[in-house]
Motif scaffolding. Structure first.
Motif, PDB file in Angstrom:
ATOM      1  N   SER A 153      34.919 -12.313 -28.431  1.00  0.00           N
ATOM      2  CA  SER A 153      33.755 -12.535 -29.282  1.00  0.00           C
ATOM      3  C   SER A 153      34.213 -13.364 -30.483  1.00  0.00           C
ATOM      4  O   SER A 153      35.405 -13.532 -30.727  1.00  0.00           O
ATOM      5  CB  SER A 153      33.181 -11.208 -29.772  1.00  0.00           C
ATOM      6  N   ARG A 154      33.238 -13.830 -31.216  1.00  0.00           N
ATOM      7  CA  ARG A 154      33.583 -14.636 -32.365  1.00  0.00           C
ATOM      8  C   ARG A 154      34.274 -13.829 -33.459  1.00  0.00           C
ATOM      9  O   ARG A 154      35.065 -14.368 -34.234  1.00  0.00           O
ATOM     10  CB  ARG A 154      32.317 -15.297 -32.904  1.00  0.00           C
ATOM     11  N   ALA A 155      33.969 -12.539 -33.524  1.00  0.00           N
ATOM     12  CA  ALA A 155      34.660 -11.704 -34.512  1.00  0.00           C
ATOM     13  C   ALA A 155      36.170 -11.837 -34.305  1.00  0.00           C
ATOM     14  O   ALA A 155      36.947 -11.884 -35.260  1.00  0.00           O
ATOM     15  CB  ALA A 155      34.211 -10.251 -34.365  1.00  0.00           C
ATOM     16  N   GLN A 186      36.512 -18.228 -27.286  1.00  0.00           N
ATOM     17  CA  GLN A 186      35.222 -17.694 -27.728  1.00  0.00           C
ATOM     18  C   GLN A 186      34.095 -17.922 -26.722  1.00  0.00           C
ATOM     19  O   GLN A 186      33.866 -19.026 -26.255  1.00  0.00           O
ATOM     20  CB  GLN A 186      34.851 -18.336 -29.058  1.00  0.00           C
ATOM     21  N   VAL A 187      33.393 -16.842 -26.430  1.00  0.00           N
ATOM     22  CA  VAL A 187      32.218 -16.902 -25.566  1.00  0.00           C
ATOM     23  C   VAL A 187      30.984 -16.783 -26.451  1.00  0.00           C
ATOM     24  O   VAL A 187      30.951 -15.936 -27.341  1.00  0.00           O
ATOM     25  CB  VAL A 187      32.242 -15.743 -24.546  1.00  0.00           C
ATOM     26  N   THR A 192      28.386 -20.633 -30.080  1.00  0.00           N
ATOM     27  CA  THR A 192      29.282 -21.634 -30.644  1.00  0.00           C
ATOM     28  C   THR A 192      30.616 -21.665 -29.906  1.00  0.00           C
ATOM     29  O   THR A 192      31.574 -22.264 -30.370  1.00  0.00           O
ATOM     30  CB  THR A 192      29.501 -21.385 -32.150  1.00  0.00           C
ATOM     31  N   GLY A 193      30.667 -21.016 -28.761  1.00  0.00           N
ATOM     32  CA  GLY A 193      31.865 -21.049 -27.933  1.00  0.00           C
ATOM     33  C   GLY A 193      31.506 -21.544 -26.557  1.00  0.00           C
ATOM     34  O   GLY A 193      30.688 -22.437 -26.409  1.00  0.00           O
ATOM     35  N   ILE A 251      32.552  -5.025 -27.661  1.00  0.00           N
ATOM     36  CA  ILE A 251      31.692  -6.123 -28.139  1.00  0.00           C
ATOM     37  C   ILE A 251      30.294  -5.544 -28.323  1.00  0.00           C
ATOM     38  O   ILE A 251      29.775  -4.886 -27.418  1.00  0.00           O
ATOM     39  CB  ILE A 251      31.681  -7.281 -27.123  1.00  0.00           C
ATOM     40  N   ALA A 290      25.765  -9.130 -29.957  1.00  0.00           N
ATOM     41  CA  ALA A 290      24.916  -9.963 -30.818  1.00  0.00           C
ATOM     42  C   ALA A 290      24.300 -11.078 -29.961  1.00  0.00           C
ATOM     43  O   ALA A 290      24.927 -11.540 -29.007  1.00  0.00           O
ATOM     44  CB  ALA A 290      25.750 -10.579 -31.943  1.00  0.00           C
ATOM     45  N   GLN A 329      24.028 -14.164 -30.364  1.00  0.00           N
ATOM     46  CA  GLN A 329      24.853 -15.370 -30.216  1.00  0.00           C
ATOM     47  C   GLN A 329      25.955 -15.180 -29.179  1.00  0.00           C
ATOM     48  O   GLN A 329      26.452 -16.136 -28.622  1.00  0.00           O
ATOM     49  CB  GLN A 329      25.503 -15.760 -31.553  1.00  0.00           C
ATOM     50  N   ASN A 388      31.892   0.454 -24.574  1.00  0.00           N
ATOM     51  CA  ASN A 388      31.648   0.504 -26.013  1.00  0.00           C
ATOM     52  C   ASN A 388      31.441   1.966 -26.413  1.00  0.00           C
ATOM     53  O   ASN A 388      30.809   2.721 -25.679  1.00  0.00           O
ATOM     54  CB  ASN A 388      30.401  -0.326 -26.352  1.00  0.00           C
ATOM     55  N   ASP A 401      29.689   3.035 -28.870  1.00  0.00           N
ATOM     56  CA  ASP A 401      28.372   3.265 -29.473  1.00  0.00           C
ATOM     57  C   ASP A 401      27.288   3.095 -28.413  1.00  0.00           C
ATOM     58  O   ASP A 401      26.993   1.986 -27.980  1.00  0.00           O
ATOM     59  CB  ASP A 401      28.190   2.255 -30.617  1.00  0.00           C
ATOM     60  N   ASP A 455      35.624   5.537 -25.707  1.00  0.00           N
ATOM     61  CA  ASP A 455      36.662   4.902 -26.505  1.00  0.00           C
ATOM     62  C   ASP A 455      37.452   3.933 -25.630  1.00  0.00           C
ATOM     63  O   ASP A 455      38.096   4.343 -24.666  1.00  0.00           O
ATOM     64  CB  ASP A 455      37.587   6.004 -27.048  1.00  0.00           C
ATOM     65  N   LEU A 456      37.385   2.663 -25.977  1.00  0.00           N
ATOM     66  CA  LEU A 456      38.041   1.664 -25.138  1.00  0.00           C
ATOM     67  C   LEU A 456      39.543   1.926 -25.018  1.00  0.00           C
ATOM     68  O   LEU A 456      40.163   1.573 -24.019  1.00  0.00           O
ATOM     69  CB  LEU A 456      37.752   0.251 -25.665  1.00  0.00           C
ATOM     70  N   PRO A 468      25.899 -23.418 -39.877  1.00  0.00           N
ATOM     71  CA  PRO A 468      24.871 -24.229 -40.528  1.00  0.00           C
ATOM     72  C   PRO A 468      24.402 -23.603 -41.843  1.00  0.00           C
ATOM     73  O   PRO A 468      24.287 -22.389 -41.950  1.00  0.00           O
ATOM     74  CB  PRO A 468      23.730 -24.228 -39.505  1.00  0.00           C
TER      75      PRO A 468
HETATM   76  C1  LIG Z   1      25.515 -19.429 -36.191  1.00  0.00           C
HETATM   77  C2  LIG Z   1      26.246 -18.316 -35.553  1.00  0.00           C
HETATM   78  C3  LIG Z   1      26.900 -18.557 -34.361  1.00  0.00           C
HETATM   79  C4  LIG Z   1      27.596 -17.518 -33.722  1.00  0.00           C
HETATM   80  N1  LIG Z   1      28.217 -17.762 -32.535  1.00  0.00           N
HETATM   81  C5  LIG Z   1      28.827 -16.760 -31.884  1.00  0.00           C
HETATM   82  C6  LIG Z   1      29.464 -16.975 -30.631  1.00  0.00           C
HETATM   83  O1  LIG Z   1      29.502 -18.088 -30.090  1.00  0.00           O
HETATM   84  N2  LIG Z   1      30.064 -15.924 -30.011  1.00  0.00           N
HETATM   85  C7  LIG Z   1      30.065 -14.666 -30.557  1.00  0.00           C
HETATM   86  O2  LIG Z   1      30.623 -13.753 -29.922  1.00  0.00           O
HETATM   87  N3  LIG Z   1      29.495 -14.442 -31.748  1.00  0.00           N
HETATM   88  C8  LIG Z   1      28.895 -15.452 -32.429  1.00  0.00           C
HETATM   89  N4  LIG Z   1      28.349 -15.213 -33.655  1.00  0.00           N
HETATM   90  C9  LIG Z   1      28.643 -13.921 -34.310  1.00  0.00           C
HETATM   91  C10 LIG Z   1      27.787 -12.759 -33.817  1.00  0.00           C
HETATM   92  O3  LIG Z   1      26.596 -12.726 -34.574  1.00  0.00           O
HETATM   93  C11 LIG Z   1      28.542 -11.428 -33.999  1.00  0.00           C
HETATM   94  O4  LIG Z   1      28.898 -11.291 -35.345  1.00  0.00           O
HETATM   95  C12 LIG Z   1      29.794 -11.284 -33.136  1.00  0.00           C
HETATM   96  O5  LIG Z   1      29.495 -11.594 -31.791  1.00  0.00           O
HETATM   97  C13 LIG Z   1      30.294  -9.862 -33.233  1.00  0.00           C
HETATM   98  O6  LIG Z   1      31.481  -9.712 -32.501  1.00  0.00           O
HETATM   99  P1  LIG Z   1      31.887  -8.281 -31.917  1.00  0.00           P
HETATM  100  O7  LIG Z   1      30.816  -7.821 -30.991  1.00  0.00           O
HETATM  101  O8  LIG Z   1      33.251  -8.396 -31.398  1.00  0.00           O
HETATM  102  O9  LIG Z   1      31.968  -7.394 -33.225  1.00  0.00           O
HETATM  103  P2  LIG Z   1      31.023  -6.226 -33.749  1.00  0.00           P
HETATM  104  O10 LIG Z   1      29.619  -6.654 -33.807  1.00  0.00           O
HETATM  105  O11 LIG Z   1      31.668  -5.720 -34.976  1.00  0.00           O
HETATM  106  O12 LIG Z   1      31.107  -5.145 -32.596  1.00  0.00           O
HETATM  107  C14 LIG Z   1      32.251  -4.377 -32.310  1.00  0.00           C
HETATM  108  C15 LIG Z   1      31.833  -3.359 -31.282  1.00  0.00           C
HETATM  109  O13 LIG Z   1      32.977  -2.610 -30.899  1.00  0.00           O
HETATM  110  C16 LIG Z   1      32.575  -1.271 -30.701  1.00  0.00           C
HETATM  111  N5  LIG Z   1      33.757  -0.405 -30.868  1.00  0.00           N
HETATM  112  C17 LIG Z   1      34.438  -0.143 -32.011  1.00  0.00           C
HETATM  113  N6  LIG Z   1      35.478   0.668 -31.746  1.00  0.00           N
HETATM  114  C18 LIG Z   1      35.457   0.929 -30.428  1.00  0.00           C
HETATM  115  C19 LIG Z   1      36.275   1.724 -29.550  1.00  0.00           C
HETATM  116  N7  LIG Z   1      37.345   2.393 -30.002  1.00  0.00           N
HETATM  117  N8  LIG Z   1      35.955   1.759 -28.238  1.00  0.00           N
HETATM  118  C20 LIG Z   1      34.879   1.087 -27.753  1.00  0.00           C
HETATM  119  N9  LIG Z   1      34.083   0.325 -28.538  1.00  0.00           N
HETATM  120  C21 LIG Z   1      34.367   0.244 -29.857  1.00  0.00           C
HETATM  121  C22 LIG Z   1      31.522  -1.020 -31.742  1.00  0.00           C
HETATM  122  O14 LIG Z   1      30.672   0.052 -31.348  1.00  0.00           O
HETATM  123  C23 LIG Z   1      30.799  -2.353 -31.784  1.00  0.00           C
HETATM  124  O15 LIG Z   1      29.675  -2.338 -30.907  1.00  0.00           O
HETATM  125  C24 LIG Z   1      27.646 -16.224 -34.306  1.00  0.00           C
HETATM  126  C25 LIG Z   1      26.975 -15.999 -35.504  1.00  0.00           C
HETATM  127  C26 LIG Z   1      26.289 -17.017 -36.131  1.00  0.00           C
HETATM  128  C27 LIG Z   1      25.575 -16.714 -37.410  1.00  0.00           C
END
Ligand SMILES: Cc1cc2nc3c(=O)[nH]c(=O)nc-3n(C[C@H](O)[C@H](O)[C@H](O)COP(=O)(O)OP(=O)(O)OC[C@H]3O[C@@H](n4cnc5c(N)ncnc54)[C@H](O)[C@@H]3O)c2cc1C
Lengths: 325, 257
Positions: free
Chosen positions: A237-239, A251-252, A255-256, A269, A272, A274, A289, A291, A307-308, B188
């Motif tokens: 993910s982007r995070a 990145q998937v 924007t990936g 993940i 989101a 995006q 996940n 949650d 828990d992953l 953006p």
């Molecule tokens: C313009 C723009 C473009 C973007 N483009 C992209 C893009 O191309 N790709 C992208 O991915 N994002 C993109 N984003 C960002 C996107 O909005 C999210 O912020 C991002 O995808 C979040 O990444 P994540 O799911 O890894 O993190 P989080 O949203 O923080 O999620 C983490 C997850 O992990 C889970 N978790 C935590 N601990 C554990 C555990 N021990 N076991 C199991 N699960 C657990 C949580 O419950 C949570 O659901 C973009 C945002 C903007 C504004």
């Protein structure tokens, strides 16, 4: 009069790529004579490869300059092949270069064009195609009319064809001089995709992606080990890419990269929008996940709430066990 | 640097997609059309380049019907584009990207342009055809999937990368060129309220392209059966979760042997 179908081949490591094989399968199913076209340094080596899948007439523009010139340099030789074979359809695999070539040939050959195609059928005055749109949230069917159609497939939407070996007939195509604007463009380098031992993200039939739930780069090996056991590519993910745990090429999402594998496994993940748009057209989606209310479970086919750090190692062990690894 | 950025109005991400009465296209009734996705990144990148290259201008051009096309051009002006041209698609309901590229090229041929920037694909039809078709129509090199687009003033050329299936390519290309952008340097920006208000009065040029008959026509617009949500694996131990998941993936989903 409908003419033959020309399949634009792409070669990697001396072999036709998966997307090209899918295009060969589709071309053969169209039931018209099929010819192959390849450009680049080792184009000739693709002749026997095409012939293995029943495509015996192969046009080659064997010229290393075509590998390092902009994609537009392939238009000239391809157009020559289209003219000399009296082709009706050009088919390219679902790659960036395949898609671009379709856009250019639509103009250079005055053809109807479509990309990302998942179904295709010859109809009375042309070809009907079906393709996902809006990030897989809808599908459109279009009729490509007229005498010429240029089509790029969606990766993994079609099976590879059965082998049907024969002896290839190679036809040399002269690439001619590069148009000046293209000659001025310089490819200064190519870095192989960081892909470990596995397949590339967009060609993989299985992708395992990790998110912020992994907590840090030191835990990303959990995702990589599961991917290795599955023979999968690794995404993120982007995070993860923003935090620098993995390069942006992983990145998937919006924007990936957009991926559409047979199986997509999202680990930690949230889902989101995006991120979703980049993987929603995967055939089967699995989410792991902790949650239960994470949005990823709304688009997943199968979910494990947990828990992953416990689930993923167990899953890797189980996959290794059933695959005899 | 004369930068032209081509944008397409697309339905807002929140839109509930529905088929129109004839079943062929999206029902646009009540849909909010916006500047979004890769196009939004292209505008951002155009503005970033303008800010970093003295004496630059950004001209936004869009092909589409009233009133949505004018609205996204106003959004582009509110963000900082200097000039806008609406290429009126009245009479073309084909949604054919090749027809759009021809209409855009008709205008591009007559305006100053060193760099033509677009999103690598539109947020609605996701064709990715327009950048490559424009390169061919204008007789200049085109590249899509571009990231890290930078102007090298000493070398008087653009330098950028293109992460494609076979690897990450690096390029150095003099102007004029067409770029289908994958990602801008940053997310953006959003427009400020005074700029939005001012953009409402901004002049927008309008041209009508020579009529062309499209060779790609819509026949059916379909929605997939709604995803019903994940089937959750019930388990007592992680091993049990893993065994059950692998079993359904092999036997039911048949995604690996
Ligand atoms: C313009 C723009 C473009 C973007 N483009 C992209 C893009 O191309 N790709 C992208 O991915 N994002 C993109 N984003 C960002 C996107 O909005 C999210 O912020 C991002 O995808 C979040 O990444 P994540 O799911 O890894 O993190 P989080 O949203 O923080 O999620 C983490 C997850 O992990 C889970 N978790 C935590 N601990 C554990 C555990 N021990 N076991 C199991 N699960 C657990 C949580 O419950 C949570 O659901 C973009 C945002 C903007 C504004």
């Amino acid at each position: 009069m409908t003419g033959p179908t020309v399949v634009v081949g792409e070669v990697a490591d001396g072999h036709l790529t998966g997307p090209t094989l899918e295009a060969i399968g589709v071309a053969r199913a169209l039931g018209r004579p099929t010819v192959g076209f390849v450009a680049g340094a080792h184009a000739r080596s693709a002749g026997p490869e095409f012939a293995r899948y029943g495509v015996l007439e192969v046009y080659v523009a064997d010229d290393a300059r075509l590998d390092s010139a902009p994609g537009g340099a392939r238009v000239g030789p391809l157009r020559e092949v289209l003219a000399s074979t009296g082709a009706s359809v050009v088919l390219a695999g679902g790659t960036t270069n395949g898609r671009e070539l379709v856009g250019r040939i639509a103009i250079a050959w005055d053809a109807a064009a479509a990309t990302g195609v998942t179904e295709l059928a010859a109809v009375e005055d042309g070809v009907r195609v079906r393709r996902p749109i809006f990030g897989g949230r809808a599908t459109e069917s279009r009729r490509l009319t007229g005498e010429r159609q240029a089509i790029a497939l969606r990766p993994h939407a079609f099976p590879s064809p059965a082998e049907s070996p024969g002896t290839p007939h190679l036809h040399e195509v002269s690439p001619g001089a590069l148009p000046a604007p293209l000659a001025a463009a310089e490819r200064t380098g190519v870095a192989p995709t960081v892909r470990g031992a596995g397949p590339g993200l967009t060609d993989a039939s299985i992708v395992v992606s990790g998110g912020r739930g992994l907590r840090g780069p030191e835990n990303f090996h959990l995702v990589e080990e599961l991917a290795a056991a599955l023979g999968a590519a690794v995404g993120a993910s982007r995070a993860v890419t923003d935090a620098g745990w993995r390069p942006t090429s992983f990145q998937v999402g919006q924007t990936g990269r957009a991926v559409s594998p047979q199986l997509y496994v999202a680990v930690g993940i949230s889902g989101a929008i995006q991120h979703i748009v980049g993987m929603i057209s995967s055939r089967v989606i699995v989410a792991i996940n902790s949650d239960a209310s994470a949005p990823i479970f709304k688009v997943a086919d199968y979910g494990v709430v947990g828990d992953l750090f416990q689930i993923v190692p167990a899953l890797t062990a189980e996959v290794r066990r059933v695959r005899g690894l | 640097m004369e930068i032209v950025v081509c944008v397409k109005p697309v339905p807002d991400a929140e839109t509930r997609l529905r088929a129109a009465a004839d079943g062929k296209t999206l029902d646009a009734e009540g849909v909010k059309f916006v500047l979004a996705g890769y196009d939004e990144s292209a505008v951002e990148q155009a503005l970033l380049l303008k800010e970093s290259i003295p004496g630059s201008k950004v001209h936004a051009i869009a092909y589409g019907p009233a009133p949505r096309t004018e609205e996204v051009l106003r959004a582009a002006i509110a963000l900082g584009c200097d000039q806008a041209t609406w290429v009126d698609a009245a009479g073309d309901s084909s949604g054919d990207p090749v027809t759009a590229a021809r209409a855009l090229a008709g205008v591009l041929a007559g305006v100053p342009r060193d760099l033509v920037l677009l999103g690598k694909q539109a947020g609605d039809d996701e064709s990715g055809i327009v950048p490559a078709a424009l390169g061919q129509l204008l007789g200049v090199p085109d590249f899509s999937c571009v990231v890290d687009l930078r102007w090298d003033p000493a070398g008087t050329r653009f330098r950028f990368q293109r992460p494609v299936e076979t690897g990450v390519e690096s390029w150095a290309v003099p102007t004029p060129l067409v770029i289908g952008l994958q990602q801008a340097w940053n997310d953006p920006r959003t427009a400020k309220l005074p700029a939005i208000l001012k953009s409402r009065k901004a002049p927008i040029g309008r041209t009508t392209p020579a009529s062309a008959s499209a060779h790609s026509l819509p026949e059916k617009f379909e929605l997939p059966p709604p995803r019903t949500g994940a089937r959750l694996i019930e388990y007592k131990t992680p091993q049990e979760a893993a065994e059950k998941l692998v079993r359904v993936l092999r036997e039911e989903a048949k995604v690996f042997p």
